[in-house]
Design an enzyme around this catalytic site. Structure first.
Site, PDB file in Angstrom:
ATOM      1  N   LYS A  22      18.115  -2.823 -41.813  1.00 43.84           N
ATOM      2  CA  LYS A  22      17.355  -1.948 -42.899  1.00 43.84           C
ATOM      3  C   LYS A  22      17.790  -2.488 -44.226  1.00 43.84           C
ATOM      4  O   LYS A  22      16.998  -2.971 -45.044  1.00 43.84           O
ATOM      5  CB  LYS A  22      16.816  -0.732 -42.772  1.00 43.84           C
ATOM      6  CG  LYS A  22      16.713   0.119 -44.072  1.00 43.84           C
ATOM      7  CD  LYS A  22      16.575   1.630 -43.866  1.00 43.84           C
ATOM      8  CE  LYS A  22      17.582   2.394 -44.318  1.00 43.84           C
ATOM      9  NZ  LYS A  22      18.074   2.468 -45.627  1.00 43.84           N
ATOM     10  N   ASN A  23      19.121  -2.464 -44.357  1.00 46.18           N
ATOM     11  CA  ASN A  23      19.843  -2.514 -45.634  1.00 46.18           C
ATOM     12  C   ASN A  23      20.121  -3.956 -45.975  1.00 46.18           C
ATOM     13  O   ASN A  23      20.400  -4.376 -47.194  1.00 46.18           O
ATOM     14  CB  ASN A  23      21.093  -1.861 -45.770  1.00 46.18           C
ATOM     15  CG  ASN A  23      20.587  -0.343 -45.720  1.00 46.18           C
ATOM     16  OD1 ASN A  23      19.153   0.182 -46.048  1.00 46.18           O
ATOM     17  ND2 ASN A  23      21.726   0.768 -45.821  1.00 46.18           N
ATOM     18  N   ARG A  92      14.558   4.239 -52.573  1.00 43.57           N
ATOM     19  CA  ARG A  92      15.379   3.856 -53.884  1.00 43.57           C
ATOM     20  C   ARG A  92      15.631   2.665 -53.931  1.00 43.57           C
ATOM     21  O   ARG A  92      15.790   1.943 -55.153  1.00 43.57           O
ATOM     22  CB  ARG A  92      16.439   4.940 -53.995  1.00 43.57           C
ATOM     23  CG  ARG A  92      16.154   6.126 -54.855  1.00 43.57           C
ATOM     24  CD  ARG A  92      16.794   7.346 -54.021  1.00 43.57           C
ATOM     25  NE  ARG A  92      16.514   7.421 -52.714  1.00 43.57           N
ATOM     26  CZ  ARG A  92      15.342   8.100 -52.401  1.00 43.57           C
ATOM     27  NH1 ARG A  92      14.567   8.892 -53.028  1.00 43.57           N
ATOM     28  NH2 ARG A  92      15.168   8.314 -50.922  1.00 43.57           N
ATOM     29  N   CYS A 116      17.865  11.789 -54.680  1.00 45.45           N
ATOM     30  CA  CYS A 116      17.247  12.037 -53.185  1.00 45.45           C
ATOM     31  C   CYS A 116      18.350  13.025 -52.799  1.00 45.45           C
ATOM     32  O   CYS A 116      19.223  13.677 -53.553  1.00 45.45           O
ATOM     33  CB  CYS A 116      17.293  10.749 -52.513  1.00 45.45           C
ATOM     34  SG  CYS A 116      18.853  10.230 -52.200  1.00 45.45           S
ATOM     35  N   LYS A 161      32.310  -0.210 -61.234  1.00 44.44           N
ATOM     36  CA  LYS A 161      32.321   0.451 -60.143  1.00 44.44           C
ATOM     37  C   LYS A 161      31.684  -0.262 -58.948  1.00 44.44           C
ATOM     38  O   LYS A 161      30.749  -0.923 -59.229  1.00 44.44           O
ATOM     39  CB  LYS A 161      31.565   1.741 -60.257  1.00 44.44           C
ATOM     40  CG  LYS A 161      31.639   2.555 -58.857  1.00 44.44           C
ATOM     41  CD  LYS A 161      30.807   3.942 -59.303  1.00 44.44           C
ATOM     42  CE  LYS A 161      30.879   4.827 -58.125  1.00 44.44           C
ATOM     43  NZ  LYS A 161      30.420   6.209 -58.421  1.00 44.44           N
ATOM     44  N   SER A 163      29.136  -1.300 -56.434  1.00 40.93           N
ATOM     45  CA  SER A 163      27.782  -0.823 -56.222  1.00 40.93           C
ATOM     46  C   SER A 163      26.712  -1.814 -55.325  1.00 40.93           C
ATOM     47  O   SER A 163      26.685  -2.918 -56.023  1.00 40.93           O
ATOM     48  CB  SER A 163      26.984  -0.389 -57.552  1.00 40.93           C
ATOM     49  OG  SER A 163      25.461  -0.658 -57.214  1.00 40.93           O
ATOM     50  N   ASP A 305      27.515   5.631 -44.541  1.00 40.99           N
ATOM     51  CA  ASP A 305      26.095   5.832 -43.776  1.00 40.99           C
ATOM     52  C   ASP A 305      26.518   6.279 -42.141  1.00 40.99           C
ATOM     53  O   ASP A 305      25.741   6.463 -41.380  1.00 40.99           O
ATOM     54  CB  ASP A 305      25.325   4.467 -43.811  1.00 40.99           C
ATOM     55  CG  ASP A 305      24.739   4.465 -45.094  1.00 40.99           C
ATOM     56  OD1 ASP A 305      24.307   3.054 -45.321  1.00 40.99           O
ATOM     57  OD2 ASP A 305      24.837   5.215 -46.188  1.00 40.99           O
ATOM     58  N   ILE A 327      31.818   8.286 -51.758  1.00 41.07           N
ATOM     59  CA  ILE A 327      30.761   7.366 -52.328  1.00 41.07           C
ATOM     60  C   ILE A 327      29.429   8.263 -52.962  1.00 41.07           C
ATOM     61  O   ILE A 327      29.203   8.194 -54.017  1.00 41.07           O
ATOM     62  CB  ILE A 327      30.130   6.327 -51.088  1.00 41.07           C
ATOM     63  CG1 ILE A 327      31.129   5.962 -50.491  1.00 41.07           C
ATOM     64  CG2 ILE A 327      28.978   5.754 -51.668  1.00 41.07           C
ATOM     65  CD1 ILE A 327      31.629   4.576 -51.164  1.00 41.07           C
ATOM     66  N   ARG A 397      12.587   6.455 -41.315  1.00 39.47           N
ATOM     67  CA  ARG A 397      12.775   5.584 -42.400  1.00 39.47           C
ATOM     68  C   ARG A 397      13.865   4.403 -42.075  1.00 39.47           C
ATOM     69  O   ARG A 397      13.659   3.331 -42.549  1.00 39.47           O
ATOM     70  CB  ARG A 397      13.337   6.297 -43.782  1.00 39.47           C
ATOM     71  CG  ARG A 397      12.465   7.135 -44.406  1.00 39.47           C
ATOM     72  CD  ARG A 397      13.100   7.692 -45.683  1.00 39.47           C
ATOM     73  NE  ARG A 397      13.418   6.566 -46.503  1.00 39.47           N
ATOM     74  CZ  ARG A 397      14.638   6.807 -47.386  1.00 39.47           C
ATOM     75  NH1 ARG A 397      15.065   7.845 -47.658  1.00 39.47           N
ATOM     76  NH2 ARG A 397      15.179   5.936 -48.063  1.00 39.47           N
TER      77      ARG A 397
HETATM   78  C1  EPZ Z   1      23.217   1.239 -50.666  1.00 45.91           C
HETATM   79  O1  EPZ Z   1      22.741   2.225 -51.513  1.00 45.91           O
HETATM   80  C2  EPZ Z   1      22.503   1.646 -49.312  1.00 45.91           C
HETATM   81  N1  EPZ Z   1      21.042   1.711 -49.379  1.00 45.91           N
HETATM   82  C3  EPZ Z   1      22.940   3.140 -48.857  1.00 45.91           C
HETATM   83  O2  EPZ Z   1      22.315   3.258 -47.568  1.00 45.91           O
HETATM   84  C4  EPZ Z   1      24.525   2.994 -48.644  1.00 45.91           C
HETATM   85  O3  EPZ Z   1      24.921   4.360 -48.430  1.00 45.91           O
HETATM   86  C5  EPZ Z   1      25.008   2.786 -50.028  1.00 45.91           C
HETATM   87  O4  EPZ Z   1      24.721   1.419 -50.370  1.00 45.91           O
HETATM   88  C6  EPZ Z   1      26.501   2.640 -50.080  1.00 45.91           C
HETATM   89  O5  EPZ Z   1      27.078   1.749 -49.118  1.00 45.91           O
HETATM   90  C7  EPZ Z   1      20.653   0.333 -49.222  1.00 45.91           C
HETATM   91  O6  EPZ Z   1      21.410  -0.679 -48.930  1.00 45.91           O
HETATM   92  C8  EPZ Z   1      19.097   0.078 -49.149  1.00 45.91           C
HETATM   93  P1  EPZ Z   1      25.404   2.121 -54.391  1.00 45.91           P
HETATM   94  P2  EPZ Z   1      22.966   2.020 -53.117  1.00 45.91           P
HETATM   95  O7  EPZ Z   1      24.810   1.197 -55.537  1.00 45.91           O
HETATM   96  O8  EPZ Z   1      22.925   0.598 -53.323  1.00 45.91           O
HETATM   97  C9  EPZ Z   1      26.664   4.965 -57.780  1.00 45.91           C
HETATM   98  C10 EPZ Z   1      21.181   4.483 -46.044  1.00 45.91           C
HETATM   99  O9  EPZ Z   1      21.389   5.639 -45.316  1.00 45.91           O
HETATM  100  N2  EPZ Z   1      25.956   4.315 -58.598  1.00 45.91           N
HETATM  101  O10 EPZ Z   1      26.482   1.254 -53.522  1.00 45.91           O
HETATM  102  O11 EPZ Z   1      21.948   2.824 -53.901  1.00 45.91           O
HETATM  103  C11 EPZ Z   1      25.733   5.847 -56.555  1.00 45.91           C
HETATM  104  O12 EPZ Z   1      25.161   7.032 -57.306  1.00 45.91           O
HETATM  105  C12 EPZ Z   1      21.175   4.384 -47.433  1.00 45.91           C
HETATM  106  O13 EPZ Z   1      20.819   3.453 -45.438  1.00 45.91           O
HETATM  107  C13 EPZ Z   1      26.296   4.585 -59.880  1.00 45.91           C
HETATM  108  O14 EPZ Z   1      26.731   5.397 -60.382  1.00 45.91           O
HETATM  109  O15 EPZ Z   1      24.640   2.539 -53.103  1.00 45.91           O
HETATM  110  C14 EPZ Z   1      26.750   6.052 -55.603  1.00 45.91           C
HETATM  111  O16 EPZ Z   1      27.607   7.435 -55.893  1.00 45.91           O
HETATM  112  C15 EPZ Z   1      22.125   5.662 -48.187  1.00 45.91           C
HETATM  113  N3  EPZ Z   1      25.243   3.739 -60.662  1.00 45.91           N
HETATM  114  C16 EPZ Z   1      28.040   4.791 -55.474  1.00 45.91           C
HETATM  115  O17 EPZ Z   1      27.669   4.406 -56.929  1.00 45.91           O
HETATM  116  C17 EPZ Z   1      24.635   2.695 -60.382  1.00 45.91           C
HETATM  117  O18 EPZ Z   1      24.015   2.006 -61.266  1.00 45.91           O
HETATM  118  C18 EPZ Z   1      27.535   3.763 -54.564  1.00 45.91           C
HETATM  119  O19 EPZ Z   1      26.275   3.438 -54.718  1.00 45.91           O
HETATM  120  C19 EPZ Z   1      24.485   2.346 -58.740  1.00 45.91           C
HETATM  121  C20 EPZ Z   1      25.123   3.192 -58.095  1.00 45.91           C
END
Ligand code: EPZ
Length: 417
Positions: A22-23, A92, A116, A161, A163, A305, A327, A397
């Site tokens: 999915k991701n 998202r 969420c 950070k 992301s 995850d 995370i 989902r």
């Molecule tokens: C991706 O989410 C995945 N989703 C998530 O999987 C996964 O848990 C996550 O990466 C971490 O591996 C998809 O790939 C669709 P991040 P993402 O940006 O991109 C903060 C699942 O269950 N952050 O790496 O949203 C954020 O709040 C889902 O399949 C900021 O502060 O994750 C988090 O605390 C859930 N500012 C941390 O960074 C930003 O602009 C990591 O978020 C972006 C993120």
């Protein structure tokens, strides 16, 4: 509202084929917006988030059709730049259409994702990095109004950070920017490597210059492509944990074992017997489950995850374990539900203390988010009696045919409306 009835406790035995990721599929689908040529995608999982992303692309003008398991995307006439809240709010990852729309049209209006169950899901890192490519943006009424008056210009960007989403948005945007972009401190999840491989297959010029740095030279020519999405490593990890928690014996197929080395090492430490072949993993659960302390981290660390799923398993360990969720700020929604099944888990900030030695009792449960809901299924599978899990739209989902896959290996599980 549909729910799942699970009649435990059964040792899962047999073979499970893992679906496409999915991701990896979500950013690759968004990246097709860069192309005005046909894109043929194989191995997409049949899950709600993919359907939502397809609906989002169609709302932007993409022509999409299915032909057997292959998705055919034609963006030659795609010309809309507005991604609405009603589609982005449930998934998202919709924010990841911002980069490609800016790269292609120089302007876009995309809904902010909104929060969420697991956290506020900000996109500040995406936006600050895009502004380094010359993007100007304003946030009004929950939408990002973004323009790139001179088009996207390559630049050197350091993510403050790690992301996953921001890395993906910038890789896609920079692929058509004028000149060269260097991205430092990138997330390196396998799904990102899959996205890079997809973009290279449509003619983009992207290379890894160090562990977390990418060099992207903007291109003008895009090619047609046929691409197969990688396996879902979180689904694979979930079924490995299902074998461990039910003292089962499973063969997990269509995987690349080395990609989930961290998870395999941890499950071996917990006591599971694991053997590896080229594209399959055989796992035998152990009656005695050893405790272990875990901290979630960006890849190649232990994935957030799988945190809820490994927590369900550690409830059955002989001694106490500690899980640190580094995370997301609110990813312990499954704790209250596991405690209702008899677990003794206490949380202090981003740490969960799991007492262990739990004899789960079947219960009526509430799913709260995608991964929390599957942790309840795992607990129920290992518990005598009938558990009922409500709000399983969360599960749908991200897990393709979960009841069918579990029934095939001996689980007594059925969906009821
Ligand atoms: C991706 O989410 C995945 N989703 C998530 O999987 C996964 O848990 C996550 O990466 C971490 O591996 C998809 O790939 C669709 P991040 P993402 O940006 O991109 C903060 C699942 O269950 N952050 O790496 O949203 C954020 O709040 C889902 O399949 C900021 O502060 O994750 C988090 O605390 C859930 N500012 C941390 O960074 C930003 O602009 C990591 O978020 C972006 C993120």
């Amino acid at each position: 509202m549909q729910k799942l009835e699970v009649l435990g406790a059964n040792k899962l035995k047999g073979q499970i084929n893992i679906s496409g990721s999915k991701n990896a599929s979500l950013p690759i689908l968004a990246a097709t917006l860069l192309s005005h040529k046909k894109v043929y995608l194989n191995n997409l999982p049949n899950v709600k988030d993919i359907e939502t992303m397809i609906n989002l692309l169609q709302s932007l003008g993409s022509k999409i059709k299915f032909n057997k398991k292959k998705l055919i995307i034609d963006n030659s006439k795609q010309n809309k730049k507005f991604a609405s809240y009603n589609l982005v709010k449930t998934m998202r990852a919709g924010i990841i259409v911002l980069g490609p729309l800016l790269a292609k049209f120089g302007n876009a209006k995309v809904s902010l994702p909104g929060g969420c169950a697991i956290g506020s899901r900000p996109v500040d890192i995406h936006l600050k990095a895009l502004s380094k490519l010359g993007v100007k943006y304003k946030i009004m009424q929950g939408y990002v109004h973004a323009t790139a008056p001179k088009g996207l210009i390559g630049s050197k960007i350091h993510f403050p950070k790690i992301s996953v989403g921001a890395t993906e948005n910038l890789i896609i945007a920079a692929s058509l920017a004028k000149g060269t972009t260097i991205l430092n401190n990138c997330a390196i999840e396998p799904e990102i490597k899959d996205l890079v491989n997809f973009l290279i297959s449509i003619g983009c010029n992207i290379s890894w210059v160090s562990k977390r740095s990418l060099k992207i030279i903007g291109v003008t020519e895009i090619k047609e492509t046929t691409y197969s999405v990688m396996f879902d490593r979180i689904e694979a990890g979930t079924y490995l944990i299902a074998a461990a928690i039910t003292e089962g014996n499973l063969k997990i197929r269509n995987v690349i074992p080395n990609i989930i080395k961290t998870e395999i090492d941890i499950l071996r430490k917990i006591g599971a017997k694991i053997s590896i072949k080229k594209n399959e993993i055989r796992i035998k659960g152990n009656k005695k489950i050893k405790n272990i302390n875990i901290k979630t981290a960006p890849y190649p660390g232990f994935p957030t995850d799988l945190q809820a799923q490994i927590m369900a398993l550690l409830c059955k360990a002989s001694k106490k374990s500690v899980i640190k969720e580094d995370i997301f700020e609110n990813r312990f929604m499954h704790v209250a539900e596991l405690n209702r099944m008899g677990a003794q888990i206490s949380t202090i900030g981003n740490k969960a203390l799991i007492k262990g030695n739990t004899k789960f009792a079947a219960a009526e449960l509430m799913a709260t988010d995608l991964r929390a809901s599957v942790s309840l299924v795992l607990a129920a599978l290992s518990t005598k009696g009938k558990s009922v899990i409500n709000r399983i739209y969360h599960l749908d989902r991200g897990y393709e045919n979960i009841e069918k896959k579990l029934k095939m290996v001996g689980a007594k599980i059925r969906r009821v409306s």
